[in-house]
Enzyme design. Structure first.
Site, PDB file in Angstrom:
ATOM      1  N   ILE A  90       0.855  -1.180   0.000  1.00  0.00           N
ATOM      2  CA  ILE A  90       0.000   0.000   0.000  1.00  0.00           C
ATOM      3  C   ILE A  90       0.890   1.228   0.000  1.00  0.00           C
ATOM      4  O   ILE A  90       1.916   1.262   0.677  1.00  0.00           O
ATOM      5  CB  ILE A  90      -0.984   0.016   1.196  1.00  0.00           C
ATOM      6  CG1 ILE A  90      -1.926   1.231   1.112  1.00  0.00           C
ATOM      7  CG2 ILE A  90      -0.259  -0.079   2.517  1.00  0.00           C
ATOM      8  CD1 ILE A  90      -3.070   1.205   2.110  1.00  0.00           C
ATOM      9  N   GLY A  98      -1.357  10.153   7.804  1.00  0.00           N
ATOM     10  CA  GLY A  98      -1.831  10.568   9.125  1.00  0.00           C
ATOM     11  C   GLY A  98      -3.315  10.896   9.192  1.00  0.00           C
ATOM     12  O   GLY A  98      -3.772  11.456  10.189  1.00  0.00           O
ATOM     13  N   LYS A  99      -4.077  10.539   8.190  1.00  0.00           N
ATOM     14  CA  LYS A  99      -5.510  10.858   8.161  1.00  0.00           C
ATOM     15  C   LYS A  99      -6.382   9.612   8.330  1.00  0.00           C
ATOM     16  O   LYS A  99      -7.603   9.702   8.255  1.00  0.00           O
ATOM     17  CB  LYS A  99      -5.859  11.568   6.850  1.00  0.00           C
ATOM     18  CG  LYS A  99      -5.132  12.889   6.690  1.00  0.00           C
ATOM     19  CD  LYS A  99      -5.458  13.545   5.374  1.00  0.00           C
ATOM     20  CE  LYS A  99      -4.681  14.859   5.239  1.00  0.00           C
ATOM     21  NZ  LYS A  99      -4.944  15.507   3.957  1.00  0.00           N
ATOM     22  N   GLY A 100      -5.771   8.459   8.516  1.00  0.00           N
ATOM     23  CA  GLY A 100      -6.524   7.227   8.709  1.00  0.00           C
ATOM     24  C   GLY A 100      -6.949   6.534   7.428  1.00  0.00           C
ATOM     25  O   GLY A 100      -7.644   5.517   7.470  1.00  0.00           O
ATOM     26  N   ASN A 130       9.897   2.964   9.457  1.00  0.00           N
ATOM     27  CA  ASN A 130       8.562   3.439   9.108  1.00  0.00           C
ATOM     28  C   ASN A 130       7.625   3.065  10.257  1.00  0.00           C
ATOM     29  O   ASN A 130       6.745   2.220  10.130  1.00  0.00           O
ATOM     30  CB  ASN A 130       8.113   2.823   7.779  1.00  0.00           C
ATOM     31  CG  ASN A 130       6.864   3.456   7.222  1.00  0.00           C
ATOM     32  OD1 ASN A 130       6.168   4.209   7.902  1.00  0.00           O
ATOM     33  ND2 ASN A 130       6.564   3.139   5.975  1.00  0.00           N
ATOM     34  N   VAL A 134       4.471   0.321  10.759  1.00  0.00           N
ATOM     35  CA  VAL A 134       4.648  -0.840  11.638  1.00  0.00           C
ATOM     36  C   VAL A 134       3.550  -0.857  12.697  1.00  0.00           C
ATOM     37  O   VAL A 134       2.918  -1.895  12.947  1.00  0.00           O
ATOM     38  CB  VAL A 134       6.045  -0.844  12.291  1.00  0.00           C
ATOM     39  CG1 VAL A 134       6.158  -1.935  13.346  1.00  0.00           C
ATOM     40  CG2 VAL A 134       7.141  -1.011  11.241  1.00  0.00           C
ATOM     41  N   LEU A 136       0.583   0.573  12.614  1.00  0.00           N
ATOM     42  CA  LEU A 136      -0.713   0.311  11.999  1.00  0.00           C
ATOM     43  C   LEU A 136      -0.893  -1.174  11.721  1.00  0.00           C
ATOM     44  O   LEU A 136      -1.931  -1.759  12.040  1.00  0.00           O
ATOM     45  CB  LEU A 136      -0.882   1.110  10.699  1.00  0.00           C
ATOM     46  CG  LEU A 136      -2.126   0.774   9.874  1.00  0.00           C
ATOM     47  CD1 LEU A 136      -3.408   1.007  10.676  1.00  0.00           C
ATOM     48  CD2 LEU A 136      -2.144   1.574   8.581  1.00  0.00           C
ATOM     49  N   TYR A 137       0.122  -1.804  11.147  1.00  0.00           N
ATOM     50  CA  TYR A 137       0.014  -3.232  10.848  1.00  0.00           C
ATOM     51  C   TYR A 137      -0.198  -4.044  12.121  1.00  0.00           C
ATOM     52  O   TYR A 137      -1.025  -4.954  12.156  1.00  0.00           O
ATOM     53  CB  TYR A 137       1.239  -3.724  10.072  1.00  0.00           C
ATOM     54  CG  TYR A 137       1.417  -3.066   8.726  1.00  0.00           C
ATOM     55  CD1 TYR A 137       0.328  -2.850   7.883  1.00  0.00           C
ATOM     56  CD2 TYR A 137       2.660  -2.638   8.294  1.00  0.00           C
ATOM     57  CE1 TYR A 137       0.485  -2.239   6.647  1.00  0.00           C
ATOM     58  CE2 TYR A 137       2.823  -2.033   7.057  1.00  0.00           C
ATOM     59  CZ  TYR A 137       1.737  -1.834   6.241  1.00  0.00           C
ATOM     60  OH  TYR A 137       1.886  -1.224   5.023  1.00  0.00           O
TER      61      TYR A 137
END
Length: 182
Positions: A90, A98-100, A130, A134, A136-137
């Site tokens: 992605i 940073g906006k989701g 990053n 990381v 987020l995953y």
């Protein structure tokens, strides 16, 4: 085509190549996604981009629902059809970080891949530096499966490359199975 609260995840069209080339020429985007040298990519790189689209199991362009503005892309490639193992990538334009939008896209597409495409696992590689990606995953349920120490050179410093994955049953437990009420 998929829709989320704020996004449309639609098929690639030829006019997306200009947006994709602009995104891949953003230095901060390249530092977080590519282990190639950071040099300007010419319009001939569009042929490489087109090839990525053609090889993917699933390739979507991420746009804002209200304006149609290009946000980024997501791809799922099949590592092994027998093993139902998809590889995720992605990329978002830097101005949309940073906006989701990444989380919104990933929840929708991963859900689809496990339900409709019957994938067993989805894997990815991410650079240790990053941290936003990381985190987020991990939040979504990916677990670290391996690490290539000092696998990529970014801005003159070595970073690890982290291999992560999530299994269909893990995703189901997190997002589909609701605990019985007592």
């Amino acid at each position: 085509m998929f829709e989320t609260e704020r996004l449309v995840l639609r098929p690639f069209v030829e006019s997306d190549l200009d947006h994709l080339l602009r995104m891949w020429n953003q230095p901060e985007v390249r530092k977080g996604t590519s282990n190639d040298y950071l040099v300007p990519l010419s319009p001939t790189f569009k042929e490489t981009l087109r090839g990525w689209v053609d090889k993917a199991l699933l390739y979507v362009i991420i746009t804002l629902k209200d304006s149609g503005e290009f946000v980024g892309n997501l791809t799922i490639n099949m590592g092994s059809s027998k093993n139902r193992d998809g590889t995720l990538g992605i990329t978002l334009l830097q101005e949309h970080w940073g906006k989701g939008y990444g989380e919104e896209t990933l929840r929708t597409i991963l859900d689809h891949c496990f339900k409709a495409c019957a994938l067993h696992r989805i894997t990815l590689d991410v650079f240790a530096g990053n941290e936003r990606a990381v985190n987020l995953y991990r939040k979504l349920g990916f677990v670290e499966e391996g690490r290539r120490r000092e696998g990529v050179l970014i801005d003159g410093a070595w970073q690890d490359v982290i291999g992560m994955g999530v299994l269909d049953r893990e995703w189901a437990e997190l997002y589909w199975v609701k605990p019985a009420s007592v």
